[in-house]
Scaffold this motif. Structure first.
Motif, PDB file in Angstrom:
ATOM      1  N   ARG A  36      13.281   7.822   3.219  1.00  0.00           N
ATOM      2  CA  ARG A  36      11.939   8.433   3.184  1.00  0.00           C
ATOM      3  C   ARG A  36      10.889   7.349   2.928  1.00  0.00           C
ATOM      4  NH1 ARG A  36      12.141  13.321  -1.032  1.00  0.00           N
ATOM      5  NH2 ARG A  36      14.268  14.067  -0.682  1.00  0.00           N
ATOM      6  N   PRO A  37       9.943   7.160   3.848  1.00  0.00           N
ATOM      7  CA  PRO A  37       8.951   6.086   3.685  1.00  0.00           C
ATOM      8  C   PRO A  37       8.029   6.316   2.489  1.00  0.00           C
ATOM      9  CG  PRO A  37       8.910   7.019   5.912  1.00  0.00           C
ATOM     10  CD  PRO A  37       9.757   7.926   5.079  1.00  0.00           C
ATOM     11  N   CYS A  38       7.759   5.244   1.743  1.00  0.00           N
ATOM     12  CA  CYS A  38       6.894   5.345   0.550  1.00  0.00           C
ATOM     13  C   CYS A  38       5.663   4.468   0.629  1.00  0.00           C
ATOM     14  CB  CYS A  38       7.619   4.858  -0.700  1.00  0.00           C
ATOM     15  SG  CYS A  38       9.104   5.647  -1.076  1.00  0.00           S
ATOM     16  N   GLY A  39       5.679   3.425   1.479  1.00  0.00           N
ATOM     17  CA  GLY A  39       4.526   2.526   1.510  1.00  0.00           C
ATOM     18  C   GLY A  39       4.801   1.334   2.402  1.00  0.00           C
ATOM     19  N   LEU A  40       3.762   0.548   2.606  1.00  0.00           N
ATOM     20  CA  LEU A  40       3.849  -0.578   3.541  1.00  0.00           C
ATOM     21  C   LEU A  40       3.491  -1.871   2.824  1.00  0.00           C
ATOM     22  CD1 LEU A  40       4.197  -1.285   6.608  1.00  0.00           C
ATOM     23  CD2 LEU A  40       1.699  -1.196   6.740  1.00  0.00           C
ATOM     24  N   MET A  41       4.342  -2.869   2.975  1.00  0.00           N
ATOM     25  CA  MET A  41       4.052  -4.189   2.389  1.00  0.00           C
ATOM     26  C   MET A  41       3.640  -5.146   3.508  1.00  0.00           C
ATOM     27  SD  MET A  41       6.402  -6.638   0.033  1.00  0.00           S
ATOM     28  CE  MET A  41       7.708  -7.015   1.198  1.00  0.00           C
ATOM     29  N   THR A  42       2.570  -5.889   3.267  1.00  0.00           N
ATOM     30  CA  THR A  42       2.103  -6.892   4.218  1.00  0.00           C
ATOM     31  C   THR A  42       2.024  -8.231   3.486  1.00  0.00           C
ATOM     32  OG1 THR A  42       0.746  -5.186   5.241  1.00  0.00           O
ATOM     33  CG2 THR A  42       0.230  -7.469   5.822  1.00  0.00           C
ATOM     34  N   GLY A  76      11.133   2.323   1.641  1.00  0.00           N
ATOM     35  CA  GLY A  76      11.586   3.711   1.677  1.00  0.00           C
ATOM     36  C   GLY A  76      12.673   3.931   0.643  1.00  0.00           C
ATOM     37  N   VAL A  77      12.964   5.196   0.388  1.00  0.00           N
ATOM     38  CA  VAL A  77      14.055   5.506  -0.537  1.00  0.00           C
ATOM     39  C   VAL A  77      14.978   6.550   0.076  1.00  0.00           C
ATOM     40  CG1 VAL A  77      13.029   4.926  -2.781  1.00  0.00           C
ATOM     41  CG2 VAL A  77      12.514   7.140  -1.759  1.00  0.00           C
ATOM     42  N   ARG A 111       0.865  -1.190   0.000  1.00  0.00           N
ATOM     43  CA  ARG A 111       0.000   0.000   0.000  1.00  0.00           C
ATOM     44  C   ARG A 111       0.893   1.229   0.000  1.00  0.00           C
ATOM     45  NH1 ARG A 111      -4.534   2.371   0.164  1.00  0.00           N
ATOM     46  NH2 ARG A 111      -5.770   0.503  -0.144  1.00  0.00           N
ATOM     47  N   SER A 112       0.806   1.977  -1.084  1.00  0.00           N
ATOM     48  CA  SER A 112       1.644   3.166  -1.208  1.00  0.00           C
ATOM     49  C   SER A 112       1.087   4.298  -0.357  1.00  0.00           C
ATOM     50  CB  SER A 112       1.666   3.584  -2.682  1.00  0.00           C
ATOM     51  OG  SER A 112       2.100   4.909  -2.798  1.00  0.00           O
ATOM     52  N   TYR A 113       1.985   5.089   0.229  1.00  0.00           N
ATOM     53  CA  TYR A 113       1.544   6.283   0.959  1.00  0.00           C
ATOM     54  C   TYR A 113       1.323   7.460  -0.004  1.00  0.00           C
ATOM     55  CZ  TYR A 113       3.719   3.811   4.957  1.00  0.00           C
ATOM     56  OH  TYR A 113       4.092   2.891   5.902  1.00  0.00           O
ATOM     57  N   GLY A 114       1.758   7.281  -1.241  1.00  0.00           N
ATOM     58  CA  GLY A 114       1.643   8.376  -2.210  1.00  0.00           C
ATOM     59  C   GLY A 114       2.702   9.448  -2.009  1.00  0.00           C
ATOM     60  N   THR A 115       3.634   9.207  -1.073  1.00  0.00           N
ATOM     61  CA  THR A 115       4.613  10.250  -0.743  1.00  0.00           C
ATOM     62  C   THR A 115       5.723  10.383  -1.780  1.00  0.00           C
ATOM     63  OG1 THR A 115       5.629   8.532   0.595  1.00  0.00           O
ATOM     64  CG2 THR A 115       4.331  10.172   1.776  1.00  0.00           C
ATOM     65  N   ALA A 116       5.811   9.420  -2.690  1.00  0.00           N
ATOM     66  CA  ALA A 116       6.906   9.477  -3.659  1.00  0.00           C
ATOM     67  C   ALA A 116       6.493  10.191  -4.943  1.00  0.00           C
ATOM     68  CB  ALA A 116       7.397   8.067  -3.965  1.00  0.00           C
ATOM     69  N   ALA A 117       5.297  10.828  -4.924  1.00  0.00           N
ATOM     70  CA  ALA A 117       4.810  11.460  -6.155  1.00  0.00           C
ATOM     71  C   ALA A 117       5.791  12.504  -6.680  1.00  0.00           C
ATOM     72  CB  ALA A 117       3.445  12.093  -5.899  1.00  0.00           C
ATOM     73  N   GLY A 118       6.509  13.173  -5.781  1.00  0.00           N
ATOM     74  CA  GLY A 118       7.464  14.189  -6.228  1.00  0.00           C
ATOM     75  C   GLY A 118       8.691  13.583  -6.879  1.00  0.00           C
TER      76      GLY A 118
END
Ligand code: HDD
Length: 712
Positions: A348-354, A316-317, A119-126
């Motif tokens: 920088r966190p980008c999303g969570l894998m489960t 994260g990246v 589930r992406s946090y959408g934070t990597a859009a930039g």
């Protein structure tokens, strides 16, 4: 004996049938966590064949759907006569069996996989236009963890690097992140990959040792190709023996280039951060596990998923400006033997894998999954790292041997979830139902389709990265010549106990080498890396420490690489609850329930299998089948003082103590401890009533081990 369904028309003299164990009945549906991947055909249509393959029907058939009357006797000329060539069922059955095995992976042969979602946090859009990262969407994933060196049937808890490969089934095509649990690699140029693998694999004459680096050819290689020293240092450290796949970091290692919707580029390194923290075994424990339970990591992954303790990692990246020279703070980002400490570039966190589903069929999914660092999506591109460049060739190529031809993308686990509309045709194992007459473009016959996409229609467009003006050369850049500084900064950033483990690991591994020149040459590298380390290892080998020729000077310390000193969730930790015939069952039940309530697993260990004495409580392990290595902590709730003389229990407690595990209990615990010479006031030993004991054990487990017991 016969089945209750007579075979219509069968002559009365047919061979008697073996009794079926049960009457035919509908197959149980797969467990909820074993639904497997979403199945779509390569052309995007639902695949009818995929679900018809399972063993669910009432009657046994041949591969052609012919119902079989007897699969236990070959067709013979008389019941004592030779088998007839005519026996088409025998030939089909044996021929298929003869070809059941496929070549194992040339590296990373032993692995375990699981399905999940990202589930992406959408934070990597930039940073990237990749849809699975730039918006808050959920993407199915399949992950395969592996060791590198051992064969498919080797043990899990060996000292080795671990593979951490993730397939993201994105709506723009499949993205594979094919990484390891260590952020640096052995070599700087992929052309050396066959060499390092030949050195690490068993010796070609006797084919020993299996799944080990503790042998002459490995240390010969890494002491001659000193670029391998940084990676070697990481897996001589505790990262080389993870406690669980669930407790490993993952790294994409290489630098990748991302491009966002505005066409701006950045350089990035991928990181997976486990929610449970990064934890390891201790070496003696790992060695015992490899005999007692060679499937330790595989079992742990499957069991935790089945128990609902779903493993999670945050993706994260680290981001670096794309300034053209591909360096950051003096670190060459194209050199895969170098990492960038998080203190210099935070993740920088980008999303969570489960991971929430076990594979339904190991061969179909875990064995046949085919990863490739060249499986990219729009918004993520490769860099010029020479290791990555060689990988781009190798992975596609290896699948052709391993999976029998170029159509491996049609195997269900490898099928993209994005619509596929390629012009690849025919070849071995082609199963796509291609229609149309014009698999070429442009064409005028298939309505002109398919058309090429543009940036606005999510096409992958290679980033037009300038190529340096240069002559063709076979050489490495100057910056690749530094082979020791990162090994030193990693070692010096570890805590004292972790450094002690590193010393012990080198001493063990080099102690297994027969060739003294190899040991001495490796000591020469250690002398450059860290004088104290070199002296300690040399001392253990009975050798003198050589002088350093290129000593690394003072280094900064980066505590982010250490695994010790923080606290983590204890979900899924396993506690052995040891009882005997006289245990107070009420306290045992409440202890078990409390452990489960806290998200951990309790395994009841009793003198015999079956039920706990005088109760309905199932016993999971008997004294005979239990070994300390299965447990993160041990609680002793045995009440009979005489139980202290049971060798199986004293070994269990002694090992748990030596491996720095919390030990607690009530009842005759003090007598058991005394029998192995453990002081009941020792660090990490808790004698109290059940609830308090468990609470304190949880506290200790959150730091993974009782480090203070080792003087840390
Ligand atoms: Fe590799 C498999 C990771 C360098 C050639 N590699 C493989 C797997 C992982 C990695 C996790 C197992 C995938 C799976 O579970 O199926 N490899 C790495 C990392 C590297 C790396 C993190 C460096 C940063 N690899 C590397 C190089 C080459 C290869 C330089 C060759 C030039 N790797 C392969 C391979 C494998 C493979 C031969 C064996 C099976 C497969 O690909 O599918 O192509």
């Amino acid at each position: 004996m016969s089945t209750d369904k007579p075979v219509p028309g069968a002559p009365s003299s047919v061979t008697p049938q073996i009794a079926e164990p049960t009457k035919p009945h509908p197959a149980p549906s797969p467990k909820a966590d074993q639904q497997g991947p979403k199945r779509v055909s390569p052309t995007g249509r639902p695949s009818a064949a995929a679900d018809a393959d399972s063993q669910t029907g009432e009657y046994l058939t041949t591969a052609q759907g012919l119902r079989l009357h007897d699969t236990d006797h070959s067709l013979k000329a008389g019941d004592r006569g030779p088998t007839l060539l005519q026996d088409h069922h025998l030939r089909e059955k044996i021929t298929h069996f003869d070809h059941e095995r496929i070549p194992e992976r040339v590296v990373h042969a032993r692995g375990a996989g699981a399905h999940g979602t990202f589930r992406s946090y959408g934070t990597a859009a930039g940073l990237t236009s990749a849809s699975f990262l730039s918006s808050e969407v959920e993407t199915p994933v399949f992950v395969r963890f592996s060791t590198v060196v051992g064969s498919r049937g080797s043990a899990d808890a060996v000292r080795d690097t671990r593979g951490f490969a993730t397939k993201f089934y994105t709506d723009e095509g499949t993205f594979d992140l094919v990484g390891n649990n260590i952020p640096v690699f052995f070599i700087q140029d992929g052309i050396k990959f066959p060499d390092v693998v030949h050195a690490a694999k068993p010796h070609p004459d006797r084919e020993i040792p299996q799944a080990q680096s503790a042998h002459d050819t490995f240390w010969d290689f890494v002491s001659l190709h000193t670029e391998a020293q940084a990676h070697t240092m990481w897996f001589m450290a505790d990262r080389g023996i993870p406690r669980s796949f669930r407790m490993m970091e993952g790294f994409g290692i290489h630098t990748f280039r991302m491009i966002n919707a505005d066409g701006e580029t950045s350089l990035v390194k991928f990181h997976w951060k486990p929610r449970l923290g990064v934890h390891s075994l201790v070496w003696e424990e790992a060695q015992i596990i490899n005999g007692v339970d060679p499937d330790f990591h595989r079992r742990d992954l499957a069991d935790s998923i089945e128990a609902g303790a779903y493993p999670q990692w945050e993706l994260g990246v680290q981001v670096f400006p794309d300034t053209g020279d591909s360096t950051f703070e003096g670190i060459d980002l194209l050199d895969p033997t170098k990492f960038v400490p998080e203190e210099l570039a935070p993740v920088r966190p980008c999303g969570l894998m489960t991971l929430h589903a076990n594979p339904r069929n190991y061969f179909e999914e875990t064995e046949q999954v085919a990863f490739h660092p060249g499986h990219l999506v729009p918004g993520i591109d490769v860099s010029d790292d020479p290791l990555l460049q060689a990988r781009l060739f190798s992975y596609l190529d290896t699948q052709i041997t391993r999976l029998g031809g170029p159509n491996f993308a049609q195997i269900p686990i490898n099928r993209p979830h994005a619509p596929v509309n390629d012009m690849l045709r025919d070849g071995m194992h082609q199963v796509a139902d291609h229609t149309g007459v014009a698999p070429y473009r442009p064409n005028s016959l298939d309505a002109g389709c398919p058309f090429q996409a543009g940036a606005e229609s999510a096409a992958f467009i290679d980033i037009p990265q300038p190529v340096p003006e240069s002559a063709k050369v076979r050489k490495a850049p100057e910056s690749f010549a530094d082979h020791f500084s990162q090994a030193a900064l990693f070692y010096r950033s570890l805590s004292a106990i972790e450094q002690r483990h590193v010393i012990e690991a080198y001493t063990f591994e080099l102690g297994k080498c027969y060739e003294e020149p190899v040991r001495i040459r490796q000591l020469e590298s250690l002398a450059n890396i860290d004088r104290d380390l070199c002296e300690a290892v040399a001392g253990g080998l009975g050798l003198s420490a050589p002088e350093a020729e290129q000593p690394v000077g003072a280094t900064d310390r980066y505590p982010s690489v250490s695994q010790v000193g923080q606290t983590w969730p204890v979900d899924g930790r396993i506690i052995g609850l040891v009882i005997d015939e006289n245990s107070d069952i009420e306290s045992v039940i409440s202890a078990r329930d409390e452990i489960v309530r806290l998200g951990m697993q309790a395994l009841i260990v009793a003198p015999t299998a079956g039920k706990a004495a005088g109760s309905d409580i199932p016993v999971q392990r008997s004294y005979l089948t239990a070994r300390s290595t299965e447990f993160d902590a041990v609680i002793l709730a045995a009440e009979t003082v005489g139980v202290a003389s049971d060798k199986r229990l004293s070994v269990l407690v002694d090992e748990a103590y030596r491996h720095l595990k919390p030990i607690g209990g009530w009842g005759s615990v003090a007598a058991i401890l005394e029998s192995v010479g453990i002081d009941d006031g020792a660090a990490g030993v808790i004698l109290d009533e059940p609830r308090t004991t468990i609470a304190q054990i949880v506290d200790l487990l959150s730091g993974h081990r009782v480090w203070s017991r080792a003087g840390a």
